[in-house]
Design a protein around this motif. Structure first.
Motif, PDB file in Angstrom:
ATOM      1  N   TYR A  45       0.825  -1.218   0.000  1.00  0.00           N
ATOM      2  CA  TYR A  45       0.000   0.000   0.000  1.00  0.00           C
ATOM      3  C   TYR A  45       0.860   1.269   0.000  1.00  0.00           C
ATOM      4  CZ  TYR A  45      -4.343  -2.584   0.465  1.00  0.00           C
ATOM      5  OH  TYR A  45      -5.410  -3.403   0.215  1.00  0.00           O
ATOM      6  N   PHE A  46       1.970   1.242   0.733  1.00  0.00           N
ATOM      7  CA  PHE A  46       2.851   2.421   0.745  1.00  0.00           C
ATOM      8  C   PHE A  46       3.400   2.681  -0.660  1.00  0.00           C
ATOM      9  CE2 PHE A  46       4.239   4.207   5.005  1.00  0.00           C
ATOM     10  CZ  PHE A  46       3.095   3.794   5.660  1.00  0.00           C
ATOM     11  N   ASN A  47       3.815   1.586  -1.344  1.00  0.00           N
ATOM     12  CA  ASN A  47       4.364   1.769  -2.696  1.00  0.00           C
ATOM     13  C   ASN A  47       3.297   2.247  -3.671  1.00  0.00           C
ATOM     14  OD1 ASN A  47       7.148   1.317  -2.482  1.00  0.00           O
ATOM     15  ND2 ASN A  47       6.807  -0.887  -2.265  1.00  0.00           N
ATOM     16  N   LEU A  48       2.069   1.737  -3.497  1.00  0.00           N
ATOM     17  CA  LEU A  48       0.967   2.192  -4.357  1.00  0.00           C
ATOM     18  C   LEU A  48       0.713   3.684  -4.125  1.00  0.00           C
ATOM     19  CD1 LEU A  48      -1.287   1.382  -6.347  1.00  0.00           C
ATOM     20  CD2 LEU A  48      -2.781   0.996  -4.375  1.00  0.00           C
ATOM     21  N   HIS A  49       0.746   4.080  -2.833  1.00  0.00           N
ATOM     22  CA  HIS A  49       0.520   5.484  -2.470  1.00  0.00           C
ATOM     23  C   HIS A  49       1.600   6.380  -3.093  1.00  0.00           C
ATOM     24  CE1 HIS A  49      -0.908   8.732   0.200  1.00  0.00           C
ATOM     25  NE2 HIS A  49       0.368   9.052   0.344  1.00  0.00           N
ATOM     26  N   LYS A  50       2.839   5.937  -3.001  1.00  0.00           N
ATOM     27  CA  LYS A  50       3.935   6.750  -3.552  1.00  0.00           C
ATOM     28  C   LYS A  50       3.810   6.851  -5.079  1.00  0.00           C
ATOM     29  CE  LYS A  50       7.213   5.466   0.081  1.00  0.00           C
ATOM     30  NZ  LYS A  50       8.517   4.858   0.347  1.00  0.00           N
ATOM     31  N   SER A  51       3.500   5.718  -5.729  1.00  0.00           N
ATOM     32  CA  SER A  51       3.397   5.723  -7.196  1.00  0.00           C
ATOM     33  C   SER A  51       2.269   6.634  -7.664  1.00  0.00           C
ATOM     34  CB  SER A  51       3.138   4.305  -7.718  1.00  0.00           C
ATOM     35  OG  SER A  51       4.172   3.449  -7.317  1.00  0.00           O
TER      36      SER A  51
ATOM     37  N   LEU B 259       2.385  10.189  -9.758  1.00  0.00           N
ATOM     38  CA  LEU B 259       1.543  10.388 -10.949  1.00  0.00           C
ATOM     39  C   LEU B 259       0.698  11.661 -10.792  1.00  0.00           C
ATOM     40  CD1 LEU B 259       0.482   9.192 -13.625  1.00  0.00           C
ATOM     41  CD2 LEU B 259      -1.253   7.983 -12.299  1.00  0.00           C
ATOM     42  N   ALA B 260       0.131  11.842  -9.593  1.00  0.00           N
ATOM     43  CA  ALA B 260      -0.675  13.046  -9.333  1.00  0.00           C
ATOM     44  C   ALA B 260       0.196  14.294  -9.522  1.00  0.00           C
ATOM     45  CB  ALA B 260      -1.262  13.000  -7.917  1.00  0.00           C
ATOM     46  N   GLY B 261       1.430  14.241  -9.005  1.00  0.00           N
ATOM     47  CA  GLY B 261       2.334  15.388  -9.124  1.00  0.00           C
ATOM     48  C   GLY B 261       2.606  15.740 -10.591  1.00  0.00           C
TER      49      GLY B 261
ATOM     50  N   SER C 221      10.031  13.819   1.524  1.00  0.00           N
ATOM     51  CA  SER C 221      10.176  13.049   2.757  1.00  0.00           C
ATOM     52  C   SER C 221      10.677  11.636   2.442  1.00  0.00           C
ATOM     53  CB  SER C 221       8.828  12.995   3.487  1.00  0.00           C
ATOM     54  OG  SER C 221       8.882  12.035   4.498  1.00  0.00           O
ATOM     55  N   SER C 222      10.039  10.989   1.468  1.00  0.00           N
ATOM     56  CA  SER C 222      10.407   9.605   1.139  1.00  0.00           C
ATOM     57  C   SER C 222      11.810   9.515   0.541  1.00  0.00           C
ATOM     58  CB  SER C 222       9.395   9.011   0.160  1.00  0.00           C
ATOM     59  OG  SER C 222       8.133   8.982   0.749  1.00  0.00           O
ATOM     60  N   SER C 223      12.295  10.626  -0.033  1.00  0.00           N
ATOM     61  CA  SER C 223      13.645  10.603  -0.602  1.00  0.00           C
ATOM     62  C   SER C 223      14.704  10.487   0.489  1.00  0.00           C
ATOM     63  CB  SER C 223      13.905  11.890  -1.401  1.00  0.00           C
ATOM     64  OG  SER C 223      12.977  11.997  -2.432  1.00  0.00           O
TER      65      SER C 223
ATOM     66  N   TYR D   4       4.892  17.972   7.692  1.00  0.00           N
ATOM     67  CA  TYR D   4       4.203  18.893   6.764  1.00  0.00           C
ATOM     68  C   TYR D   4       3.206  18.124   5.889  1.00  0.00           C
ATOM     69  CZ  TYR D   4       7.472  22.605   7.950  1.00  0.00           C
ATOM     70  OH  TYR D   4       8.179  23.563   8.625  1.00  0.00           O
ATOM     71  N   HIS D   5       3.650  16.946   5.403  1.00  0.00           N
ATOM     72  CA  HIS D   5       2.783  16.141   4.526  1.00  0.00           C
ATOM     73  C   HIS D   5       1.456  15.828   5.242  1.00  0.00           C
ATOM     74  CE1 HIS D   5       2.180  13.549   1.042  1.00  0.00           C
ATOM     75  NE2 HIS D   5       1.888  12.521   1.818  1.00  0.00           N
ATOM     76  N   LYS D   6       1.544  15.511   6.537  1.00  0.00           N
ATOM     77  CA  LYS D   6       0.337  15.152   7.294  1.00  0.00           C
ATOM     78  C   LYS D   6      -0.546  16.365   7.547  1.00  0.00           C
ATOM     79  CE  LYS D   6       2.221  11.022   9.310  1.00  0.00           C
ATOM     80  NZ  LYS D   6       2.550  10.230  10.477  1.00  0.00           N
ATOM     81  N   LEU D   7       0.092  17.490   7.865  1.00  0.00           N
ATOM     82  CA  LEU D   7      -0.666  18.725   8.114  1.00  0.00           C
ATOM     83  C   LEU D   7      -1.359  19.190   6.817  1.00  0.00           C
ATOM     84  CD1 LEU D   7      -1.215  20.925  10.225  1.00  0.00           C
ATOM     85  CD2 LEU D   7       0.765  22.156   9.353  1.00  0.00           C
TER      86      LEU D   7
HETATM   87  C1  HEM Z   1      -1.928  13.978  -3.985  1.00  0.00           C
HETATM   88  C2  HEM Z   1      -0.913  13.476  -3.374  1.00  0.00           C
HETATM   89  C3  HEM Z   1      -0.912  12.897  -1.989  1.00  0.00           C
HETATM   90  C4  HEM Z   1      -1.898  12.868  -1.027  1.00  0.00           C
HETATM   91  C5  HEM Z   1      -3.309  13.466  -1.091  1.00  0.00           C
HETATM   92  C6  HEM Z   1      -1.342  12.183   0.124  1.00  0.00           C
HETATM   93  C7  HEM Z   1      -2.030  11.956   1.308  1.00  0.00           C
HETATM   94  C8  HEM Z   1      -1.507  11.292   2.413  1.00  0.00           C
HETATM   95  C9  HEM Z   1      -2.217  11.044   3.645  1.00  0.00           C
HETATM   96  C10 HEM Z   1      -3.655  11.456   3.942  1.00  0.00           C
HETATM   97  C11 HEM Z   1      -1.384  10.372   4.480  1.00  0.00           C
HETATM   98  C12 HEM Z   1      -1.676   9.913   5.923  1.00  0.00           C
HETATM   99  C13 HEM Z   1      -1.388  11.086   6.837  1.00  0.00           C
HETATM  100  C14 HEM Z   1      -1.503  10.806   8.301  1.00  0.00           C
HETATM  101  O1  HEM Z   1      -1.142   9.714   8.754  1.00  0.00           O
HETATM  102  O2  HEM Z   1      -1.917  11.741   9.041  1.00  0.00           O
HETATM  103  C15 HEM Z   1      -0.143  10.176   3.772  1.00  0.00           C
HETATM  104  C16 HEM Z   1       0.964   9.518   4.288  1.00  0.00           C
HETATM  105  C17 HEM Z   1       2.100   9.243   3.574  1.00  0.00           C
HETATM  106  N1  HEM Z   1       2.407   9.695   2.306  1.00  0.00           N
HETATM  107 FE1  HEM Z   1       1.185  10.745   1.076  1.00  0.00          FE
HETATM  108  N2  HEM Z   1      -0.060  11.795  -0.159  1.00  0.00           N
HETATM  109  C18 HEM Z   1       0.245  12.216  -1.436  1.00  0.00           C
HETATM  110  C19 HEM Z   1       1.435  12.015  -2.118  1.00  0.00           C
HETATM  111  C20 HEM Z   1       2.513  11.306  -1.629  1.00  0.00           C
HETATM  112  C21 HEM Z   1       3.753  11.076  -2.355  1.00  0.00           C
HETATM  113  C22 HEM Z   1       4.086  11.572  -3.752  1.00  0.00           C
HETATM  114  C23 HEM Z   1       4.566  10.327  -1.534  1.00  0.00           C
HETATM  115  C24 HEM Z   1       5.955   9.794  -1.770  1.00  0.00           C
HETATM  116  C25 HEM Z   1       6.491   9.626  -2.952  1.00  0.00           C
HETATM  117  C26 HEM Z   1       3.840  10.112  -0.291  1.00  0.00           C
HETATM  118  C27 HEM Z   1       4.315   9.402   0.782  1.00  0.00           C
HETATM  119  C28 HEM Z   1       3.645   9.189   1.960  1.00  0.00           C
HETATM  120  C29 HEM Z   1       4.150   8.363   3.048  1.00  0.00           C
HETATM  121  C30 HEM Z   1       5.495   7.599   3.066  1.00  0.00           C
HETATM  122  C31 HEM Z   1       3.176   8.403   4.068  1.00  0.00           C
HETATM  123  C32 HEM Z   1       3.179   7.623   5.398  1.00  0.00           C
HETATM  124  C33 HEM Z   1       3.832   8.339   6.499  1.00  0.00           C
HETATM  125  C34 HEM Z   1       3.947   7.460   7.731  1.00  0.00           C
HETATM  126  O3  HEM Z   1       4.854   6.656   7.777  1.00  0.00           O
HETATM  127  O4  HEM Z   1       3.111   7.597   8.635  1.00  0.00           O
HETATM  128  N3  HEM Z   1       2.598  10.724  -0.389  1.00  0.00           N
HETATM  129  N4  HEM Z   1      -0.245  10.760   2.529  1.00  0.00           N
END
Ligand code: HEM
Ligand code: HEM
Length: 176
Positions: free
Chosen positions: A45-51, A55-57, A108-110, A140-143
């Protein structure tokens, strides 16, 4: 002829593909962080999310280039000035989040030990592992994800308001 101004087909296609992707990514993000650490499911799921995030970017960059080179339709003449300002401000914020959300995830993932794979293809590694940077960028990503969800909810409510108040033409501007 009603002659209602509307977004061109490319803008509409990009709006809806990015909208579906971002909504899916928010759901996927919140779902995947609950999967127990160390399980194969979590990696999948993490890899799917990153991919999908990368793509979204890429789609967002194309959308921005399209938006900057193609004039959007004028706002309806019966729309109040405050409403136009609110819509413009909201859309600007949505664009900012469309850029910052994938960017913060990618950065972050880099800095983690796995790097970023795009549907199985390892993207070039330009950073060495740095847990401090990884965690602060992930903060920042979470906020940003929270802000994004709130702003999208307001945006959808605004579109619904048009539909319910008999101003369907305003919502149809962004339909096929
Ligand atoms: C439209 C783009 C994206 C959206 C809407 C998004 C959304 C989210 C959300 C909602 C979470 C969970 C936040 C939380 O636990 O409070 C999350 C976690 C995460 N995202 Fe994204 N994300 C996006 C793009 C990306 C990209 C491009 C990457 C990396 C290449 C990435 C890597 C991660 C990782 C590694 C986590 C898990 C962090 C942890 O270990 O808890 N995300 N993202
Ligand atoms: C899922 C439900 C959604 C609906 C019903 C919807 C509806 C609309 C409508 C009707 C417009 C045209 C507004 C106008 O008259 O100018 C619009 C524009 C816009 N939408 Fe959405 N939208 C949705 C999701 C999203 C999402 C998830 C995002 C962000 C990723 C988004 C970002 C934008 C932006 C930035 C604009 C302004 C376009 C521009 O002027 O360049 N929308 N949306």
């Amino acid at each position: 002829m009603r002659g209602q101004a509307r977004y061109d087909r490319v803008a509409v296609l990009l709006h809806w593909s990015i909208a579906l992707l971002v909504l899916g990514m928010l759901a996927l993000g919140y779902y995947m962080v609950g999967i127990p650490k160390g399980t194969p499911d979590r990696a999948v799921y993490f890899n799917l999310h990153k991919s999908c995030g990368v793509l979204a970017g890429v789609l967002v960059v194309i959308r921005l280039l399209w938006r900057l080179t193609h004039r959007p339709p004028a706002f309806p003449v019966d729309m109040a000035a405050w409403n136009i300002k609110a819509a413009q401000g909201g859309h600007l914020l949505l664009y900012a989040l469309m850029v910052l959300q994938p960017l913060s995830g990618y950065l972050s993932s880099s800095f983690n030990k796995y790097g970023v794979k795009f549907f199985g293809l390892q993207l070039p590694r330009w950073a060495t592992e740095d847990a401090g940077l990884r965690d602060s960028l992930m903060g920042y990503h979470k906020l940003l994800a929270l802000l994004f969800a709130v702003l999208i909810a307001l945006h959808v409510l605004a579109a619904c308001k048009h539909l319910l108040s008999g101003r369907q033409h305003a919502a149809r501007r962004m339909w096929f």
